[in-house]
Design a protein around this motif. Sequence first.
Motif, PDB file in Angstrom:
ATOM      1  N   THR A  76       0.851  -1.189   0.000  1.00  0.00           N
ATOM      2  CA  THR A  76       0.000   0.000   0.000  1.00  0.00           C
ATOM      3  C   THR A  76       0.890   1.244   0.000  1.00  0.00           C
ATOM      4  O   THR A  76       1.818   1.329   0.806  1.00  0.00           O
ATOM      5  N   PRO A  77       0.627   2.206  -0.881  1.00  0.00           N
ATOM      6  CA  PRO A  77       1.400   3.457  -0.842  1.00  0.00           C
ATOM      7  C   PRO A  77       1.263   4.131   0.523  1.00  0.00           C
ATOM      8  O   PRO A  77       0.202   4.047   1.168  1.00  0.00           O
ATOM      9  N   ILE A  78       2.296   4.791   0.966  1.00  0.00           N
ATOM     10  CA  ILE A  78       2.316   5.346   2.321  1.00  0.00           C
ATOM     11  C   ILE A  78       1.177   6.329   2.572  1.00  0.00           C
ATOM     12  O   ILE A  78       0.563   6.317   3.638  1.00  0.00           O
ATOM     13  N   GLU A  79       0.852   7.172   1.584  1.00  0.00           N
ATOM     14  CA  GLU A  79      -0.238   8.129   1.770  1.00  0.00           C
ATOM     15  C   GLU A  79      -1.570   7.397   1.941  1.00  0.00           C
ATOM     16  O   GLU A  79      -2.403   7.776   2.768  1.00  0.00           O
ATOM     17  N   ALA A  80      -1.787   6.351   1.161  1.00  0.00           N
ATOM     18  CA  ALA A  80      -3.020   5.564   1.263  1.00  0.00           C
ATOM     19  C   ALA A  80      -3.064   4.823   2.602  1.00  0.00           C
ATOM     20  O   ALA A  80      -4.114   4.754   3.252  1.00  0.00           O
ATOM     21  N   ALA A  81      -1.932   4.284   3.029  1.00  0.00           N
ATOM     22  CA  ALA A  81      -1.874   3.581   4.315  1.00  0.00           C
ATOM     23  C   ALA A  81      -2.246   4.533   5.450  1.00  0.00           C
ATOM     24  O   ALA A  81      -3.020   4.178   6.346  1.00  0.00           O
ATOM     25  N   CYS A  82      -1.722   5.741   5.395  1.00  0.00           N
ATOM     26  CA  CYS A  82      -2.023   6.722   6.442  1.00  0.00           C
ATOM     27  C   CYS A  82      -3.501   7.097   6.433  1.00  0.00           C
ATOM     28  O   CYS A  82      -4.115   7.241   7.492  1.00  0.00           O
ATOM     29  N   ARG A  83      -4.081   7.221   5.263  1.00  0.00           N
ATOM     30  CA  ARG A  83      -5.522   7.543   5.173  1.00  0.00           C
ATOM     31  C   ARG A  83      -6.361   6.386   5.715  1.00  0.00           C
ATOM     32  O   ARG A  83      -7.335   6.607   6.440  1.00  0.00           O
ATOM     33  N   ILE A  84      -5.992   5.157   5.382  1.00  0.00           N
ATOM     34  CA  ILE A  84      -6.706   3.979   5.885  1.00  0.00           C
ATOM     35  C   ILE A  84      -6.680   3.963   7.413  1.00  0.00           C
ATOM     36  O   ILE A  84      -7.707   3.762   8.069  1.00  0.00           O
ATOM     37  N   ILE A  85      -5.517   4.200   7.979  1.00  0.00           N
ATOM     38  CA  ILE A  85      -5.378   4.169   9.438  1.00  0.00           C
ATOM     39  C   ILE A  85      -6.176   5.294  10.075  1.00  0.00           C
ATOM     40  O   ILE A  85      -6.831   5.108  11.102  1.00  0.00           O
ATOM     41  N   SER A  86      -6.164   6.453   9.458  1.00  0.00           N
ATOM     42  CA  SER A  86      -6.951   7.572   9.963  1.00  0.00           C
ATOM     43  C   SER A  86      -8.439   7.228   9.975  1.00  0.00           C
ATOM     44  O   SER A  86      -9.149   7.491  10.950  1.00  0.00           O
ATOM     45  N   LEU A  87      -8.914   6.603   8.903  1.00  0.00           N
ATOM     46  CA  LEU A  87     -10.318   6.201   8.830  1.00  0.00           C
ATOM     47  C   LEU A  87     -10.633   5.096   9.841  1.00  0.00           C
ATOM     48  O   LEU A  87     -11.705   5.098  10.466  1.00  0.00           O
TER      49      LEU A  87
END
Length: 112
Positions: A76-87
């Motif tokens: 998972t790209p880092i920006e997408a991973a961070c968004r997933i975790i935020s959600l």
Amino acid sequence: MPAENAPVAGNLDDDDYPAYTMGRAADVLGTTPAFLRAIGEAELITPLRSEGGHRRYSRRQLRMAARARELVDQGTPIEAACRIISLEDQLDDALRLNREMRRKLDEHDADT
């Protein structure tokens, strides 16, 4: 125990206390300081700063960083991973709030 030591002792159980330096956090996670800087730039976590300006991380932040590392390791790209975790974090908060509201409603119903 002297009074000046009381706040420090209380920090042992505080998941938000910034106890880890960047180097120690990277060691604990098995990652690099660059990874921690990257998830900070993606605004997943915002480390506190020591008086000298050094980044300090809490256990809660390390758990989030570990989850990010897991997703990135899966491709998972880092920006997408961070968004997933935020959600995921927002969902956990909403579910906790929902449980609290249901508990209060049940208590109210039991009283009437």
